[in-house]
Design a protein around this motif. Structure first.
Motif, PDB file in Angstrom:
ATOM      1  N   LEU A  88      60.738   7.263   9.746  1.00  0.00           N
ATOM      2  CA  LEU A  88      59.888   8.028  10.653  1.00  0.00           C
ATOM      3  C   LEU A  88      60.616   8.425  11.934  1.00  0.00           C
ATOM      4  CD1 LEU A  88      56.634   5.928  10.161  1.00  0.00           C
ATOM      5  CD2 LEU A  88      56.987   8.282   9.398  1.00  0.00           C
ATOM      6  N   THR A  89      61.439   7.531  12.444  1.00  0.00           N
ATOM      7  CA  THR A  89      62.144   7.848  13.699  1.00  0.00           C
ATOM      8  C   THR A  89      63.308   8.808  13.478  1.00  0.00           C
ATOM      9  OG1 THR A  89      63.455   5.819  13.428  1.00  0.00           O
ATOM     10  CG2 THR A  89      61.509   5.704  14.856  1.00  0.00           C
ATOM     11  N   MET A  90      63.817   8.894  12.245  1.00  0.00           N
ATOM     12  CA  MET A  90      64.972   9.751  11.978  1.00  0.00           C
ATOM     13  C   MET A  90      64.588  11.164  11.530  1.00  0.00           C
ATOM     14  SD  MET A  90      67.656   8.044  12.743  1.00  0.00           S
ATOM     15  CE  MET A  90      68.977   8.985  11.955  1.00  0.00           C
ATOM     16  N   ILE A  96      56.852  13.633  14.924  1.00  0.00           N
ATOM     17  CA  ILE A  96      56.519  12.207  14.926  1.00  0.00           C
ATOM     18  C   ILE A  96      57.009  11.567  16.227  1.00  0.00           C
ATOM     19  CG2 ILE A  96      57.000   9.988  13.818  1.00  0.00           C
ATOM     20  CD1 ILE A  96      57.140  11.498  11.159  1.00  0.00           C
ATOM     21  N   ARG A  97      56.129  10.793  16.882  1.00  0.00           N
ATOM     22  CA  ARG A  97      56.489  10.126  18.135  1.00  0.00           C
ATOM     23  C   ARG A  97      55.690   8.841  18.281  1.00  0.00           C
ATOM     24  NH1 ARG A  97      52.682  11.351  22.190  1.00  0.00           N
ATOM     25  NH2 ARG A  97      51.206  13.009  21.656  1.00  0.00           N
ATOM     26  N   ASP A  98      56.033   8.056  19.293  1.00  0.00           N
ATOM     27  CA  ASP A  98      55.341   6.798  19.621  1.00  0.00           C
ATOM     28  C   ASP A  98      55.261   5.871  18.412  1.00  0.00           C
ATOM     29  OD1 ASP A  98      54.988   7.937  22.094  1.00  0.00           O
ATOM     30  OD2 ASP A  98      52.903   8.500  21.762  1.00  0.00           O
ATOM     31  N   VAL A  99      56.368   5.729  17.682  1.00  0.00           N
ATOM     32  CA  VAL A  99      56.390   4.844  16.524  1.00  0.00           C
ATOM     33  C   VAL A  99      56.406   3.393  16.999  1.00  0.00           C
ATOM     34  CG1 VAL A  99      57.602   4.214  14.409  1.00  0.00           C
ATOM     35  CG2 VAL A  99      57.643   6.593  15.204  1.00  0.00           C
ATOM     36  N   HIS A 100      55.485   2.599  16.468  1.00  0.00           N
ATOM     37  CA  HIS A 100      55.340   1.211  16.911  1.00  0.00           C
ATOM     38  C   HIS A 100      55.067   0.317  15.701  1.00  0.00           C
ATOM     39  CE1 HIS A 100      54.213  -2.302  19.189  1.00  0.00           C
ATOM     40  NE2 HIS A 100      52.985  -2.277  18.714  1.00  0.00           N
ATOM     41  N   GLN A 107      52.493   2.065  13.314  1.00  0.00           N
ATOM     42  CA  GLN A 107      51.603   3.039  13.944  1.00  0.00           C
ATOM     43  C   GLN A 107      52.437   4.127  14.605  1.00  0.00           C
ATOM     44  OE1 GLN A 107      49.516   0.440  16.633  1.00  0.00           O
ATOM     45  NE2 GLN A 107      48.247  -0.451  15.032  1.00  0.00           N
ATOM     46  N   PHE A 108      51.944   5.367  14.548  1.00  0.00           N
ATOM     47  CA  PHE A 108      52.676   6.480  15.146  1.00  0.00           C
ATOM     48  C   PHE A 108      51.752   7.680  15.272  1.00  0.00           C
ATOM     49  CE2 PHE A 108      53.167   6.483  10.572  1.00  0.00           C
ATOM     50  CZ  PHE A 108      52.968   7.802  10.194  1.00  0.00           C
ATOM     51  N   LYS A 109      52.237   8.712  15.965  1.00  0.00           N
ATOM     52  CA  LYS A 109      51.528   9.967  16.081  1.00  0.00           C
ATOM     53  C   LYS A 109      52.337  11.053  15.390  1.00  0.00           C
ATOM     54  CE  LYS A 109      49.269   8.762  20.446  1.00  0.00           C
ATOM     55  NZ  LYS A 109      49.123   9.075  21.888  1.00  0.00           N
ATOM     56  N   ALA A 110      51.645  11.968  14.711  1.00  0.00           N
ATOM     57  CA  ALA A 110      52.307  13.089  14.039  1.00  0.00           C
ATOM     58  C   ALA A 110      51.386  14.292  14.105  1.00  0.00           C
ATOM     59  CB  ALA A 110      52.626  12.750  12.585  1.00  0.00           C
TER      60      ALA A 110
END
Length: 435
Positions: A88-90, A96-100, A107-110
């Motif tokens: 997700l981060t790559m 995609i942002r705020d990956v936790h 959890q993340f936003k897309a």
């Protein structure tokens, strides 16, 4: 039936219909699922759209939950979550942002949607089955595994029962589903620090709503107001909650209170993760909602904007973010012909770089959505809706009156932030703020 109850029933039923979001998140979810299935080094057996979307209980602000059943893996899925995190981060797709990564999920936003992805153990690998038969076998095998050590595995394997949980909710009738949406809407109006992100908290609220709504089954006429009052009464007495859906009491394995037993997992008490502070807060909020119901009943006013005004009413932390400047006109509230305008336009870079300010924007946007939706259901006209918005600003942010200013030449485009929130299919309320 009392005329006030008739009016409130109609209003609550309309609220349950209107709080379903307009946007369709399924396409985005399908793309994320395909990304993980294609890129992951783990063998994903199947996928279950869970949570609000899977259960058909989506409301404003609902996140998107899906469960990935992993072959040949068992909790705690640390390596799986790390793999998903890397994927997700790559990726450059889907914004995609705020990956936790949490203990059990990622959890993340897309594309503006909030996702919660949970790995789960697949106990039906290789079986050429589908539908209820597959769900039954998966559930039976998961529970047999949990039974080996209920204290250790009781919650750890809950995600592996996602399909059974979705099926349970889909088996409920329309009235029950509507009451769950109303209960979730109420829960979203509360400020509860991190409780909403705690494991099982939202499911706990859903199941309390299911339980109270099902008590209307034997009534001659089902009442939304009566059911909502019952829901509030249960939360007022949270410490004594005793909710389970098993017909045979001996099958309920956890007898301590408070208890809200997962209907597909008799080892999982969803009330156990609530800390004392959260319980006391929810009880206080329930008492306040009960007081508001009494005030509305005495005045014979079906005003959902007053019933569902966010709690606590005054948020000092919001006042710190949206500081008052007596030398400026800081708030502008008006109407706009609705033509799919963005719901949040930020023109000042400070809001993008200051994490606290951005969080404040997200919170106040949610409050404006609640206020406008509840006003629409209460049949307020546009001028009344503007007053409700100003009341929200006054009470939630400043704890003192903010009046509407119709200054000549004032334009929303000249402000730092503009919220555009639909009030009908043709119009929207526009709210602008500047530092």
């Amino acid at each position: 039936m009392d005329p006030f109850e008739v009016t409130m029933n109609k209003a609550l039923q309309k609220l349950a219909a209107d709080i379903i979001p307009r946007e369709d998140a399924k396409v985005c979810a399908d793309n994320i699922i395909e990304l993980l299935q294609t890129k992951s080094k783990f063998d994903i057996g199947r996928v279950c759209i869970a949570g609000s979307i899977g259960k058909k209980l989506t409301i404003i602000g609902s996140d998107i939950d899906f469960v990935l059943f992993i072959n040949d893996e068992r909790p705690m899925f640390g390596d799986v979550l790390e793999d998903f995190d890397n994927i997700l981060t790559m990726t450059d797709s889907f914004n995609i942002r705020d990956v936790h990564v949490t203990k059990y999920s990622i959890q993340f936003k897309a594309l503006g949607f909030e996702f919660d992805v949970l790995p789960a153990a697949n106990f039906t690998k290789g079986l050429q089955l589908q539908g209820d038969t597959l769900i039954d076998i998966q559930q039976q095998r998961v529970l047999e595994h949990i039974a080996q050590d209920p204290k250790k595995y009781g919650y750890m394997y809950s995600s592996s029962l996602a399909e059974a949980a979705v099926r349970f909710m889909k088996q409920q009738d329309g009235f029950v589903n509507e009451m769950v949406r109303i209960a979730k809407f109420w829960f979203k109006t509360l400020h509860l620090n991190d409780l909403r992100n705690r494991s099982g908290a939202k499911n706990c609220i859903e199941l309390i709503a299911v339980y109270v709504a099902k008590q209307e089954e034997n009534m001659e006429t089902k009442s939304y107001l009566r059911s909502f009052k019952r829901f509030i009464d249960y939360l007022k007495n949270f410490d004594n909650l005793n909710i389970h859906f098993e017909t045979d009491e001996h099958r309920v394995l956890n007898k301590s209170r408070p208890r809200v037993m997962d209907p597909v997992n008799p080892y999982n008490n969803l009330a156990k993760n609530w800390d004392r502070q959260s319980i006391q807060l929810v009880k206080a909020y329930a008492h306040e909602s009960n007081r508001r119901l009494e005030v509305l009943a005495n005045s014979r006013a079906a005003r959902l904007d007053q019933l569902f005004e966010p709690q606590p009413v005054y948020r000092p932390d919001m006042g710190e973010m949206f500081e008052r400047n007596p030398t400026k006109i800081q708030w502008l509230v008006g109407t706009e012909t609705f033509s799919r305008l963005p719901d949040l336009k930020v023109r000042n870079e400070r809001f993008h770089t200051d994490h606290k300010l951005w969080g404040g924007l997200e919170n106040i946007k949610k409050y404006f959505q609640f206020a406008i939706l509840a006003s629409t259901v209460s049949s307020c006209d546009e001028n009344e809706m503007k007053e409700v918005v100003l009341n929200t600003i006054s009470r939630q942010i400043y704890n003192s009156k903010v009046t509407r200013v119709s200054a000549e030449g004032e334009k929303h485009e000249d402000y730092d932030v503009t919220f555009t929130i639909p009030s009908s299919n043709q119009t929207a309320i526009r709210i602008s703020y500047r530092l």
